[in-house]
Motif scaffolding. Structure first.
Motif, PDB file in Angstrom:
ATOM      1  N   TRP A  56       0.819  -1.217   0.000  1.00  0.00           N
ATOM      2  CA  TRP A  56       0.000   0.000   0.000  1.00  0.00           C
ATOM      3  C   TRP A  56       0.851   1.265   0.000  1.00  0.00           C
ATOM      4  O   TRP A  56       0.542   2.235  -0.688  1.00  0.00           O
ATOM      5  N   TRP A  57       1.961   1.237   0.750  1.00  0.00           N
ATOM      6  CA  TRP A  57       2.779   2.446   0.830  1.00  0.00           C
ATOM      7  C   TRP A  57       3.461   2.744  -0.504  1.00  0.00           C
ATOM      8  O   TRP A  57       3.703   3.905  -0.846  1.00  0.00           O
ATOM      9  N   GLY A  58       3.768   1.688  -1.282  1.00  0.00           N
ATOM     10  CA  GLY A  58       4.361   1.903  -2.591  1.00  0.00           C
ATOM     11  C   GLY A  58       3.373   2.549  -3.553  1.00  0.00           C
ATOM     12  O   GLY A  58       3.736   3.437  -4.337  1.00  0.00           O
ATOM     13  N   LYS A  59       2.122   2.124  -3.503  1.00  0.00           N
ATOM     14  CA  LYS A  59       1.097   2.714  -4.356  1.00  0.00           C
ATOM     15  C   LYS A  59       0.871   4.179  -3.993  1.00  0.00           C
ATOM     16  O   LYS A  59       0.752   5.040  -4.874  1.00  0.00           O
ATOM     17  N   VAL A  60       0.828   4.452  -2.682  1.00  0.00           N
ATOM     18  CA  VAL A  60       0.629   5.833  -2.228  1.00  0.00           C
ATOM     19  C   VAL A  60       1.816   6.689  -2.627  1.00  0.00           C
ATOM     20  O   VAL A  60       1.655   7.823  -3.117  1.00  0.00           O
ATOM     21  N   TYR A  61       3.029   6.177  -2.429  1.00  0.00           N
ATOM     22  CA  TYR A  61       4.238   6.936  -2.761  1.00  0.00           C
ATOM     23  C   TYR A  61       4.241   7.331  -4.243  1.00  0.00           C
ATOM     24  O   TYR A  61       4.501   8.487  -4.587  1.00  0.00           O
TER      25      TYR A  61
ATOM     26  N   ARG B 254      14.578  -0.806   9.852  1.00  0.00           N
ATOM     27  CA  ARG B 254      13.315  -0.138  10.142  1.00  0.00           C
ATOM     28  C   ARG B 254      13.548   1.146  10.915  1.00  0.00           C
ATOM     29  O   ARG B 254      12.970   2.194  10.611  1.00  0.00           O
TER      30      ARG B 254
ATOM     31  N   LEU C 284       9.758  -0.945   3.299  1.00  0.00           N
ATOM     32  CA  LEU C 284       9.878   0.512   3.249  1.00  0.00           C
ATOM     33  C   LEU C 284      11.271   0.965   3.666  1.00  0.00           C
ATOM     34  O   LEU C 284      11.889   1.827   3.007  1.00  0.00           O
TER      35      LEU C 284
END
Length: 289
Positions: free
Chosen positions: A140-145, A269, A223
């Motif tokens: 999800w964070w890759g899509k948002v980025y 992390r 991430l």
């Protein structure tokens, strides 16, 4: 080796007397798993002006080159490892008026080349047309980025007329405006270095509505890995240091050929959280340099 079904047409390499309108350059290192999908989507383009597809075999040890030939692509070999050397070789080989840079782990909808062509024809002195990439299978964070990054690029372009960032998986440029890739560079040099070169030669357009769909396999490393290793080390530091020294002090990032995720270590992390704010600032500064 995967064989092409009879219903899968080879890439259109129709040419006219002056050569094809487009040359699509695809660097490849051991991409037998994904390159078929890439070449199928290029074969299905609705553009009728003629295009050739050049796959650059960058020391493959699998069936990538054979698969590419089955789909009608022109295959050339580049023994110097690295995406910049591979893109350079492919662009030198290109006969097209316009070179389109992309990747073997990327697919395109049927109107992708037609929209690039239309944008070029709207401005005869335009030297480049860029678009966004998306990660449909990513975290999800890759899509948002990706959405946020290219929205910023789009808004900046709308307000200032200036393209501040391009992705090497979705950039087309007139071959006569190109003077070569920075062969000391790694991932960033085929984006920021090319962008700097093209901006010195003319106008570049950004078409938010013409994305490419790219594999998110590198994002599965997490991430923190992508912030610290991929971005800060192999992108920011490598581009800056290699450009300053004129040689490849930092080489190419590791290649990932699997979608299997690997949880980041606690050290990565924590470090990733620490550098997130700094990475944002560095991105803005680097894109505007």
């Amino acid at each position: 080796m995967r064989r092409r079904r009879s219903s899968e047409a080879p890439c259109d390499i129709t040419t006219d007397a002056a050569g094809p309108r487009f040359s699509v350059v695809i660097p490849a290192f051991n991409e037998e798993r994904l390159i078929g999908g890439c070449l199928q989507s290029l074969a299905r383009q609705d553009f009728t002006g003629g295009h050739e597809v050049i796959v650059v075999d960058n020391n493959c040890t699998d069936d990538t080159a054979q698969i590419a030939r089955l789909y009608g692509a022109i295959v050339v070999r580049e023994e110097t490892p690295g995406v910049c050397a591979a893109r350079h070789r492919g662009t030198l080989t290109a006969r097209g008026q316009i070179v389109v840079s992309s990747d073997a782990d990327t697919v395109f909808d049927a109107g992708w080349l037609s929209r690039i062509d239309r944008t070029f024809r709207q401005d005869p002195v335009r030297v480049g047309v860029a678009g966004p990439c998306r990660y449909p299978d990513g975290p999800w964070w890759g899509k948002v980025y990706a959405r946020v990054l290219f929205e910023v690029v789009h808004l900046t372009y709308r307000v200032t007329g200036r393209v501040v960032y391009i992705t090497a998986t979705n950039i087309a440029f007139r071959k006569d405006a190109w003077s070569g890739y920075d062969l000391t560079g790694t991932q960033g040099a085929d984006e920021l270095g090319l962008l700097r070169q093209l901006r010195s030669r003319g106008r570049i357009a950004f078409d938010r509505g013409n994305p490419t769909l790219t594999s998110a396999r590198r994002l599965t490393q997490g991430l923190a890995y992508n912030l610290v290793v991929s971005f800060l080390f192999y992108y920011v530091l490598a581009v800056t240091l290699n450009r300053a020294t004129g040689r490849a002090v930092i080489g190419t990032a590791p290649a990932f050929r699997s979608d299997r995720s690997r949880p980041a270590s606690r050290r990565y992390r924590l470090l990733g959280l620490t550098v997130a704010a700094a990475a944002t600032a560095l991105t803005a500064r680097l894109m505007d340099s």
